[in-house]
Design a protein around this motif. Sequence first.
Motif, PDB file in Angstrom:
ATOM      1  N   LEU A 106      13.246  -9.879  31.679  1.00 42.59           N
ATOM      2  CA  LEU A 106      11.975 -10.508  31.352  1.00 42.59           C
ATOM      3  C   LEU A 106      11.322 -11.070  32.603  1.00 42.59           C
ATOM      4  O   LEU A 106      11.974 -11.709  33.422  1.00 42.59           O
ATOM      5  CB  LEU A 106      12.188 -11.642  30.351  1.00 42.59           C
ATOM      6  N   GLY A 158       6.320 -11.648  29.787  1.00 44.70           N
ATOM      7  CA  GLY A 158       6.028 -10.297  29.332  1.00 44.70           C
ATOM      8  C   GLY A 158       6.978  -9.923  28.208  1.00 44.70           C
ATOM      9  O   GLY A 158       7.857 -10.697  27.825  1.00 44.70           O
ATOM     10  N   ALA A 159       6.802  -8.703  27.704  1.00 45.61           N
ATOM     11  CA  ALA A 159       7.617  -8.234  26.572  1.00 45.61           C
ATOM     12  C   ALA A 159       8.996  -7.784  27.011  1.00 45.61           C
ATOM     13  O   ALA A 159       9.876  -7.583  26.171  1.00 45.61           O
ATOM     14  CB  ALA A 159       6.902  -7.109  25.840  1.00 45.61           C
ATOM     15  N   ALA A 162      11.451  -7.628  20.158  1.00 46.79           N
ATOM     16  CA  ALA A 162      10.705  -6.713  21.025  1.00 46.79           C
ATOM     17  C   ALA A 162       9.480  -7.357  21.675  1.00 46.79           C
ATOM     18  O   ALA A 162       8.589  -6.644  22.160  1.00 46.79           O
ATOM     19  CB  ALA A 162      10.287  -5.453  20.272  1.00 46.79           C
ATOM     20  N   GLU A 163       9.432  -8.673  21.661  1.00 46.19           N
ATOM     21  CA  GLU A 163       8.354  -9.378  22.359  1.00 46.19           C
ATOM     22  C   GLU A 163       8.964 -10.389  23.315  1.00 46.19           C
ATOM     23  O   GLU A 163      10.122 -10.794  23.163  1.00 46.19           O
ATOM     24  CB  GLU A 163       7.438 -10.100  21.365  1.00 46.19           C
ATOM     25  N   GLY A 164       8.164 -10.816  24.299  1.00 44.14           N
ATOM     26  CA  GLY A 164       8.634 -11.881  25.165  1.00 44.14           C
ATOM     27  C   GLY A 164       8.537 -13.225  24.479  1.00 44.14           C
ATOM     28  O   GLY A 164       7.812 -13.386  23.500  1.00 44.14           O
ATOM     29  N   PRO A 165       9.276 -14.214  24.966  1.00 48.34           N
ATOM     30  CA  PRO A 165       9.164 -15.564  24.394  1.00 48.34           C
ATOM     31  C   PRO A 165       7.760 -16.117  24.593  1.00 48.34           C
ATOM     32  O   PRO A 165       7.123 -15.866  25.617  1.00 48.34           O
ATOM     33  CB  PRO A 165      10.186 -16.370  25.205  1.00 48.34           C
TER      34      PRO A 165
END
Lengths: 115, 114
Positions: A91, A107-108, B41-44
């Motif tokens: 990340l 980001g994802a 599947a997403e960021g925090p």
Amino acid sequence: GAGVSQSPSNKVTEKGKDVELRCDPISGHTALYWYRQSLGQGLEFLIYFQGNSAPDKSGLPSDRFSAERTGGSVSTLTIQRTQQEDSAVYLCASSPDSSGANVLTFGAGSRLTVL
Amino acid sequence: DQQVKQNSPSLSVQEGRISILNCDYTNSMFDYFLWYKKYPAEGPTFLISISSIKDKNEDGRFTVFLNKSAKHLSLHIVPSQPGDSAVYFCAASGLNFGNEKLTFGTGTRLTIIP
């Protein structure tokens, strides 16, 4: 850009190969961070950039890991001779600067799988 | 050495009830605390924060409480909604000694039961 962009979103590689992960932070954000999340673990700090310099590299697990940032913008995290234990979600986050209240925008992530 | 600890890996709460997520820390130099929420599947994403000069911060349905003497903070969500189902990470930093990076806990998976 509007958010932090990371590529690739998924990467499967063979043990021993090198990989590069890219992060494009929010425009104007001077601070950039790399974290990783292994399965069942929390977010583990890897490295932090202020501009193009890295005042804190203390989280890099070994000398196989390196990162650079150019133009105060895009950053690349490179893992050489990948091992299975490198499998994780990597990340990237950025913030306007490194001082004061530190709210990071993430980001994802790039999911790395080492076979 | 885990400096930020979330001892409950998971929590299930009925919709409409209060969700309470807990976090403990060991480093007394931490003076700024944050909660992040993460969907698969997403960021925090940042949720709420609190400085050590306060013991409570409220933002809509979310309230963070800080007990410095116990080195403990908690996140209250009331009323809980199905969209609150996510992994919640507690994080801490120490501004006074120039520690820019956030130290995260291992997360608590919250499931809201409709």
